[in-house]
Design a protein around this motif. Sequence first.
Motif, PDB file in Angstrom:
ATOM      1  N   ASP A 182      63.838   2.480  53.547  1.00 22.74           N
ATOM      2  CA  ASP A 182      63.842   1.203  54.244  1.00 22.74           C
ATOM      3  C   ASP A 182      64.571   0.197  53.352  1.00 22.74           C
ATOM      4  O   ASP A 182      64.309   0.105  52.150  1.00 22.74           O
ATOM      5  N   HIS A 183      65.503  -0.530  53.909  1.00 21.30           N
ATOM      6  CA  HIS A 183      66.257  -1.471  53.097  1.00 21.30           C
ATOM      7  C   HIS A 183      66.859  -2.570  53.969  1.00 21.30           C
ATOM      8  O   HIS A 183      67.037  -2.393  55.181  1.00 21.30           O
ATOM      9  N   ASP A 184      67.154  -3.678  53.349  1.00 23.14           N
ATOM     10  CA  ASP A 184      67.830  -4.794  54.007  1.00 23.14           C
ATOM     11  C   ASP A 184      69.199  -4.986  53.378  1.00 23.14           C
ATOM     12  O   ASP A 184      69.373  -4.824  52.158  1.00 23.14           O
ATOM     13  N   ARG A 185      70.148  -5.329  54.220  1.00 22.87           N
ATOM     14  CA  ARG A 185      71.483  -5.731  53.764  1.00 22.87           C
ATOM     15  C   ARG A 185      71.681  -7.154  54.264  1.00 22.87           C
ATOM     16  O   ARG A 185      71.851  -7.373  55.464  1.00 22.87           O
ATOM     17  N   LEU A 186      71.647  -8.102  53.355  1.00 21.03           N
ATOM     18  CA  LEU A 186      71.665  -9.506  53.750  1.00 21.03           C
ATOM     19  C   LEU A 186      72.920 -10.193  53.228  1.00 21.03           C
ATOM     20  O   LEU A 186      73.341  -9.956  52.090  1.00 21.03           O
ATOM     21  N   PRO A 187      73.523 -11.053  54.041  1.00 26.69           N
ATOM     22  CA  PRO A 187      74.699 -11.789  53.564  1.00 26.69           C
ATOM     23  C   PRO A 187      74.327 -12.758  52.456  1.00 26.69           C
ATOM     24  O   PRO A 187      73.260 -13.377  52.484  1.00 26.69           O
ATOM     25  N   GLY A 188      75.196 -12.871  51.467  1.00 23.54           N
ATOM     26  CA  GLY A 188      74.956 -13.811  50.387  1.00 23.54           C
ATOM     27  C   GLY A 188      75.033 -15.242  50.879  1.00 23.54           C
ATOM     28  O   GLY A 188      75.795 -15.567  51.799  1.00 23.54           O
ATOM     29  N   PHE A 220      57.510  -0.680  40.232  1.00 23.82           N
ATOM     30  CA  PHE A 220      56.369  -0.019  40.864  1.00 23.82           C
ATOM     31  C   PHE A 220      55.424  -1.038  41.499  1.00 23.82           C
ATOM     32  O   PHE A 220      55.152  -2.101  40.940  1.00 23.82           O
ATOM     33  N   GLY A 221      54.916  -0.694  42.670  1.00 26.78           N
ATOM     34  CA  GLY A 221      53.928  -1.518  43.346  1.00 26.78           C
ATOM     35  C   GLY A 221      54.508  -2.646  44.162  1.00 26.78           C
ATOM     36  O   GLY A 221      53.761  -3.389  44.807  1.00 26.78           O
ATOM     37  N   ASP A 222      55.818  -2.785  44.180  1.00 29.92           N
ATOM     38  CA  ASP A 222      56.453  -3.871  44.935  1.00 29.92           C
ATOM     39  C   ASP A 222      57.233  -3.274  46.093  1.00 29.92           C
ATOM     40  O   ASP A 222      57.066  -2.103  46.446  1.00 29.92           O
ATOM     41  N   ASP A 223      58.101  -4.049  46.704  1.00 38.22           N
ATOM     42  CA  ASP A 223      58.927  -3.536  47.789  1.00 38.22           C
ATOM     43  C   ASP A 223      60.246  -4.289  47.811  1.00 38.22           C
ATOM     44  O   ASP A 223      60.582  -4.993  46.853  1.00 38.22           O
ATOM     45  N   LYS A 224      60.984  -4.142  48.890  1.00 38.14           N
ATOM     46  CA  LYS A 224      62.337  -4.703  48.974  1.00 38.14           C
ATOM     47  C   LYS A 224      62.383  -6.220  48.865  1.00 38.14           C
ATOM     48  O   LYS A 224      63.452  -6.789  48.637  1.00 38.14           O
ATOM     49  N   PRO A 264      66.564  -2.295  48.683  1.00 37.55           N
ATOM     50  CA  PRO A 264      65.787  -1.142  49.160  1.00 37.55           C
ATOM     51  C   PRO A 264      64.316  -1.255  48.753  1.00 37.55           C
ATOM     52  O   PRO A 264      63.979  -1.839  47.728  1.00 37.55           O
ATOM     53  N   SER A 265      63.454  -0.674  49.570  1.00 40.17           N
ATOM     54  CA  SER A 265      62.114  -0.326  49.113  1.00 40.17           C
ATOM     55  C   SER A 265      62.204   1.096  48.566  1.00 40.17           C
ATOM     56  O   SER A 265      62.565   2.027  49.301  1.00 40.17           O
ATOM     57  N   LEU A 266      61.918   1.278  47.297  1.00 38.79           N
ATOM     58  CA  LEU A 266      62.034   2.602  46.687  1.00 38.79           C
ATOM     59  C   LEU A 266      61.039   3.579  47.302  1.00 38.79           C
ATOM     60  O   LEU A 266      60.099   3.171  47.991  1.00 38.79           O
ATOM     61  N   ARG A 267      61.248   4.866  47.078  1.00 36.58           N
ATOM     62  CA  ARG A 267      60.378   5.867  47.709  1.00 36.58           C
ATOM     63  C   ARG A 267      58.913   5.583  47.402  1.00 36.58           C
ATOM     64  O   ARG A 267      58.554   5.159  46.300  1.00 36.58           O
ATOM     65  N   ALA A 268      58.079   5.764  48.423  1.00 34.64           N
ATOM     66  CA  ALA A 268      56.640   5.521  48.360  1.00 34.64           C
ATOM     67  C   ALA A 268      56.286   4.043  48.206  1.00 34.64           C
ATOM     68  O   ALA A 268      55.164   3.700  47.855  1.00 34.64           O
ATOM     69  N   HIS A 269      57.229   3.168  48.499  1.00 35.45           N
ATOM     70  CA  HIS A 269      56.985   1.735  48.483  1.00 35.45           C
ATOM     71  C   HIS A 269      57.358   1.146  49.843  1.00 35.45           C
ATOM     72  O   HIS A 269      58.293   1.623  50.495  1.00 35.45           O
TER      73      HIS A 269
END
Length: 234
Positions: free
Chosen positions: A18-24, A41-45, A65-70
């Motif tokens: 899961d990830h976001d691509r946001l314009p600057g 660890f313990g956070d998200d995107k 991105p939210s890394l795997r398991a996040h």
Amino acid sequence: MGHTVPELSRVGTVELLDHDRLPGTATGPGAPGSMLLLHGFGDDKTGLRAIGDALCPAGSVAVYPSLRAHGTSPAPAWGYSPLDFAADVQRILDPAAEPLHVIGYSYGALVAAVLGVALGPRRISSVALLDQSFERLPERYEADEWAEASFLKWHYDYHHLLDALENLGIPVLSVVARQSPVVPEAERTRMLARSQRGGHFSCVVTEGTHQSFLRNSATGIIEKFYARFMETCT
């Protein structure tokens, strides 16, 4: 950024992060181009969104991105080495897009270093590593819910990644929080000495804990790093 990579998910062989691509949106001094921001660890995107908002310039893209398991990213039963995390991130990057300035915090910094070495200067313009140790410290291993990741982090020495990034000519910034226990004093001293040699590696020690320096000083330090990067490119 392009749309070729999401086609991977249609063949049913992988689950993408899961990830976001946001314009600057930044209008002042900031990153010299598009960015990739990797949380710990313990956070998200959303964990490094404030830094991206402050530094990613208009006309560029910030990838979170939210890394795997996040967050809502896939959580496989095993596969939690820095290489696994880095491979996940590589799958969501468009190989035809402009090179990225990567920021990684805590474990995300280790993932950022792996990506920089794996993809090289054609895809990675710079790497900022926020409060992470790269030396072997097996006494820090914890058999908790992140037991595999903890084992694969603390039982192996990753400082060679810094050598490889320098040899590739990729500028590297290491930011160490003074009141944080993550980077031991001896390793901090070695990083500062390495920084004094010149070359592509710089280290800054800043006030704060592992969490507080992100709010108080990280953005300004990275901004100065990018200013030096742009000076060397002109």
